[in-house]
Design a protein around this motif. Sequence first.
Motif, PDB file in Angstrom:
ATOM      1  N   ASN A  24       0.857  -1.178   0.000  1.00  9.42           N
ATOM      2  CA  ASN A  24       0.000   0.000   0.000  1.00  9.42           C
ATOM      3  C   ASN A  24       0.897   1.233   0.000  1.00  9.42           C
ATOM      4  OD1 ASN A  24      -2.490  -1.400   0.213  1.00  9.42           O
ATOM      5  ND2 ASN A  24      -2.005  -1.818   2.342  1.00  9.42           N
ATOM      6  N   TYR A  25       0.778   2.029  -1.037  1.00  9.02           N
ATOM      7  CA  TYR A  25       1.603   3.221  -1.151  1.00  9.02           C
ATOM      8  C   TYR A  25       0.805   4.437  -0.693  1.00  9.02           C
ATOM      9  CZ  TYR A  25       4.517   0.196  -3.991  1.00  9.02           C
ATOM     10  OH  TYR A  25       5.288  -0.834  -4.431  1.00  9.02           O
ATOM     11  N   HIS A  26       1.430   5.243   0.124  1.00  8.28           N
ATOM     12  CA  HIS A  26       0.801   6.476   0.600  1.00  8.28           C
ATOM     13  C   HIS A  26       1.660   7.638   0.146  1.00  8.28           C
ATOM     14  CE1 HIS A  26      -1.975   4.210   3.093  1.00  8.28           C
ATOM     15  NE2 HIS A  26      -0.950   3.452   3.448  1.00  8.28           N
ATOM     16  N   GLN A  27       1.068   8.542  -0.613  1.00  9.98           N
ATOM     17  CA  GLN A  27       1.809   9.667  -1.153  1.00  9.98           C
ATOM     18  C   GLN A  27       1.086  10.968  -0.875  1.00  9.98           C
ATOM     19  OE1 GLN A  27       1.957   8.818  -5.337  1.00  9.98           O
ATOM     20  NE2 GLN A  27       3.736   7.485  -5.139  1.00  9.98           N
ATOM     21  N   THR A  28       1.877  12.029  -0.814  1.00 10.64           N
ATOM     22  CA  THR A  28       1.291  13.359  -0.759  1.00 10.64           C
ATOM     23  C   THR A  28       0.843  13.705  -2.174  1.00 10.64           C
ATOM     24  OG1 THR A  28       3.385  14.455  -1.212  1.00 10.64           O
ATOM     25  CG2 THR A  28       2.851  14.020   1.120  1.00 10.64           C
TER      26      THR A  28
END
Length: 98
Positions: free
Chosen positions: A65-69
Amino acid sequence: MNRHGKKLSVMVFLFAALCIIMLASCTASEKGVQAAKKATEATVTTQVGAVESYTGVVNPTLEANYHQTPEEAQRYGAQMEEILTQGSDADRVLQSGI
């Protein structure tokens, strides 16, 4: 109160105080109770050896799971989409932000 009565009341008081001190010393301390509990708790035993019925992990998978701004998503969005659709080659070099 006469002298005999005063002596008797002092003696009774001293006897009662002595009994209280002796009874207080006979009670269990909290540290002693905790030590006794630790001494009687079940222990964990470790057994080492081969077991024929163990088959290992079958078809392991990894879910990422990638979390990016929003800024990172705009900057690396195309690269991430390419990796998700085409997979990652062994020749690729990991970049910051991915």
